[in-house]
Design a protein around this motif. Structure first.
Motif, PDB file in Angstrom:
ATOM      1  N   GLY A 134      49.868  66.969 -36.527  1.00 29.07           N
ATOM      2  CA  GLY A 134      50.046  67.670 -35.261  1.00 29.07           C
ATOM      3  C   GLY A 134      48.812  68.470 -34.909  1.00 29.07           C
ATOM      4  N   ARG A 135      48.696  68.764 -33.627  1.00 28.04           N
ATOM      5  CA  ARG A 135      47.587  69.557 -33.120  1.00 28.04           C
ATOM      6  C   ARG A 135      48.143  70.595 -32.137  1.00 28.04           C
ATOM      7  NH1 ARG A 135      45.770  67.232 -36.807  1.00 28.04           N
ATOM      8  NH2 ARG A 135      43.978  65.807 -36.892  1.00 28.04           N
ATOM      9  N   ILE A 136      47.841  71.862 -32.396  1.00 25.94           N
ATOM     10  CA  ILE A 136      48.179  72.940 -31.471  1.00 25.94           C
ATOM     11  C   ILE A 136      46.885  73.631 -31.086  1.00 25.94           C
ATOM     12  CG2 ILE A 136      49.392  75.124 -31.146  1.00 25.94           C
ATOM     13  CD1 ILE A 136      51.466  74.168 -33.173  1.00 25.94           C
ATOM     14  N   VAL A 137      46.659  73.755 -29.783  1.00 28.41           N
ATOM     15  CA  VAL A 137      45.445  74.392 -29.279  1.00 28.41           C
ATOM     16  C   VAL A 137      45.823  75.493 -28.300  1.00 28.41           C
ATOM     17  CG1 VAL A 137      43.250  74.072 -28.075  1.00 28.41           C
ATOM     18  CG2 VAL A 137      44.162  72.225 -29.492  1.00 28.41           C
ATOM     19  N   PHE A 138      45.291  76.677 -28.515  1.00 29.38           N
ATOM     20  CA  PHE A 138      45.433  77.783 -27.567  1.00 29.38           C
ATOM     21  C   PHE A 138      44.143  77.886 -26.765  1.00 29.38           C
ATOM     22  CE2 PHE A 138      48.617  78.771 -30.675  1.00 29.38           C
ATOM     23  CZ  PHE A 138      49.611  79.471 -29.995  1.00 29.38           C
ATOM     24  N   VAL A 139      44.251  77.767 -25.447  1.00 25.12           N
ATOM     25  CA  VAL A 139      43.069  77.915 -24.599  1.00 25.12           C
ATOM     26  C   VAL A 139      42.916  79.402 -24.299  1.00 25.12           C
ATOM     27  CG1 VAL A 139      41.922  77.270 -22.462  1.00 25.12           C
ATOM     28  CG2 VAL A 139      43.391  75.608 -23.649  1.00 25.12           C
ATOM     29  N   SER A 140      42.022  80.024 -25.034  1.00 26.60           N
ATOM     30  CA  SER A 140      41.769  81.451 -24.909  1.00 26.60           C
ATOM     31  C   SER A 140      40.604  81.657 -23.945  1.00 26.60           C
ATOM     32  CB  SER A 140      41.504  82.046 -26.307  1.00 26.60           C
ATOM     33  OG  SER A 140      41.246  83.424 -26.237  1.00 26.60           O
ATOM     34  N   SER A 141      39.662  82.507 -24.290  1.00 26.78           N
ATOM     35  CA  SER A 141      38.542  82.807 -23.399  1.00 26.78           C
ATOM     36  C   SER A 141      37.518  83.630 -24.150  1.00 26.78           C
ATOM     37  CB  SER A 141      39.046  83.611 -22.188  1.00 26.78           C
ATOM     38  OG  SER A 141      37.981  84.157 -21.446  1.00 26.78           O
ATOM     39  N   GLU A 142      36.274  83.599 -23.677  1.00 26.68           N
ATOM     40  CA  GLU A 142      35.280  84.516 -24.222  1.00 26.68           C
ATOM     41  C   GLU A 142      35.700  85.958 -23.982  1.00 26.68           C
ATOM     42  OE1 GLU A 142      33.085  86.469 -22.253  1.00 26.68           O
ATOM     43  OE2 GLU A 142      33.428  85.620 -20.267  1.00 26.68           O
ATOM     44  N   SER A 143      36.606  86.156 -23.026  1.00 22.52           N
ATOM     45  CA  SER A 143      37.123  87.496 -22.748  1.00 22.52           C
ATOM     46  C   SER A 143      37.960  88.041 -23.893  1.00 22.52           C
ATOM     47  CB  SER A 143      37.967  87.480 -21.469  1.00 22.52           C
ATOM     48  OG  SER A 143      37.172  87.197 -20.338  1.00 22.52           O
ATOM     49  N   ALA A 144      38.332  87.177 -24.838  1.00 21.71           N
ATOM     50  CA  ALA A 144      39.051  87.634 -26.025  1.00 21.71           C
ATOM     51  C   ALA A 144      38.153  88.476 -26.917  1.00 21.71           C
ATOM     52  CB  ALA A 144      39.579  86.443 -26.817  1.00 21.71           C
ATOM     53  N   LEU A 145      36.855  88.202 -26.877  1.00 21.14           N
ATOM     54  CA  LEU A 145      35.897  88.892 -27.734  1.00 21.14           C
ATOM     55  C   LEU A 145      35.040  89.880 -26.962  1.00 21.14           C
ATOM     56  CD1 LEU A 145      34.701  85.806 -29.821  1.00 21.14           C
ATOM     57  CD2 LEU A 145      36.525  87.426 -30.368  1.00 21.14           C
ATOM     58  N   GLN A 146      34.945  89.664 -25.679  1.00 23.85           N
ATOM     59  CA  GLN A 146      34.119  90.493 -24.801  1.00 23.85           C
ATOM     60  C   GLN A 146      35.023  90.944 -23.654  1.00 23.85           C
ATOM     61  OE1 GLN A 146      29.704  89.590 -24.140  1.00 23.85           O
ATOM     62  NE2 GLN A 146      30.651  88.575 -22.412  1.00 23.85           N
ATOM     63  N   ILE A 147      35.855  91.974 -23.936  1.00 21.94           N
ATOM     64  CA  ILE A 147      36.924  92.354 -23.007  1.00 21.94           C
ATOM     65  C   ILE A 147      36.346  92.754 -21.650  1.00 21.94           C
ATOM     66  CG2 ILE A 147      38.897  93.858 -22.635  1.00 21.94           C
ATOM     67  CD1 ILE A 147      39.221  92.024 -25.045  1.00 21.94           C
ATOM     68  N   PRO A 148      36.775  92.086 -20.581  1.00 21.97           N
ATOM     69  CA  PRO A 148      36.255  92.431 -19.253  1.00 21.97           C
ATOM     70  C   PRO A 148      36.867  93.744 -18.759  1.00 21.97           C
ATOM     71  CG  PRO A 148      37.897  90.685 -19.078  1.00 21.97           C
ATOM     72  CD  PRO A 148      37.706  90.955 -20.543  1.00 21.97           C
ATOM     73  N   THR A 149      36.033  94.690 -18.416  1.00 22.33           N
ATOM     74  CA  THR A 149      36.547  95.997 -17.986  1.00 22.33           C
ATOM     75  C   THR A 149      37.328  95.912 -16.674  1.00 22.33           C
ATOM     76  OG1 THR A 149      34.444  96.478 -16.881  1.00 22.33           O
ATOM     77  CG2 THR A 149      34.711  97.256 -19.156  1.00 22.33           C
TER      78      THR A 149
END
Length: 264
Positions: A134-149
């Motif tokens: 099986g394959r599970i993928v969460f499409v996150s974002s660079e915003s996960a590491l660089q929180i946009p103010t």
């Protein structure tokens, strides 16, 4: 590269536009049996029809369900009880000053961006484990590491996805089931394209000018200095869904155009 996805059943949430649509198209092109998801029947059917026309002989169907609610997830799960590949792509974003974000917005963002993936993964992972694939993928974002103010509530949900994906991967030690996150950077999705077009129209300039100014002021660390295309992000997602990515799990894979100043 042969991705080994022929005949695999794949569900891509939030896939009537943008990264989700590009991912559904890429997986269908690789021979997967793809279920498209969106909130309205009209939009879902239009997407299914377009993909079938573009990819004759492809196995594409669709389900309209609002995955921001538990009942919407339950409705989808009743109709698609088993999948081999789950791409948790559905998500919302909205710039808003922190002091103007009410509790209702925090909960709405968490329900849509985080709990949708939790609910679907919780259901599907047992079958994947029993089949040992099986394959599970969460499409996150660079915003996960660089929180946009300008949208802290959005960044919070993207960080939460990374924690869930890593933790879930560690529950699957020694199995053929992988769980990963993909972190797109600024991408020319439908929502972003509309936002850029509106800004350009309001100022009487072209979209290219707005894009150039955005990277100069908001994302100066970007190496590519442009929006990624949904197809470029989908290529990474499709790879981690593939049989070839069997040794990649618990990872957070960046498709951010180098916007994060990090060597890891």
């Amino acid at each position: 590269m042969e991705l080994g996805l022929k005949g695999r059943r794949a569900l891509v949430t939030g896939s009537t536009a943008g990264i989700g649509l590009a991912t559904a198209r890429t997986l269908a092109r690789e021979g997967a049996r793809v279920t498209v998801n969106g909130r309205t029947s009209e939009r879902v059917q239009s997407t299914v029809d377009a993909l079938r026309a573009e990819l004759p002989g492809s196995a594409v169907d669709g389900i309209a369900a609002d995955l921001s609610t538990a009942s919407g997830c339950d409705e989808l799960l009743l109709r698609v009880p088993e999948v081999d590949v789950l791409v948790n792509n559905v998500g919302i974003f909205e710039p808003k000053p922190f002091e103007q974000i009410p509790d209702a917005d925090w909960l709405r963002f968490f329900e849509t961006n985080v709990l949708s993936g939790v609910r679907l993964s919780r259901h599907y992972v047992g079958g994947m484990r029993s089949r040992d694939w099986g394959r599970i993928v969460f499409v996150s974002s660079e915003s996960a590491l660089q929180i946009p103010t300008e949208m802290i509530h959005y960044g919070m949900t993207k960080t939460a996805q990374l924690a869930i994906a890593r933790g879930l991967a560690e529950t699957l030690v020694g199995t053929g089931v992988t769980v990963n996150s993909v972190l797109p950077g600024p991408t020319a999705s439908e929502g972003v394209g509309g936002f850029v077009a509106k800004m350009a129209a309001d100022r009487g300039v072209d979209a290219g000018t707005v894009e150039k100014e955005f990277f100069a002021s908001a994302r100066p660390s970007s190496v590519i200095q442009r929006f990624a295309t949904p197809d470029e992000v989908a290529a990474m997602i499709a790879y981690v869904c593939s049989a070839q990515a069997s040794a990649t799990t618990g990872a957070a894979l960046r498709v951010d155009g180098g916007v994060l100043r990090s060597i890891a």
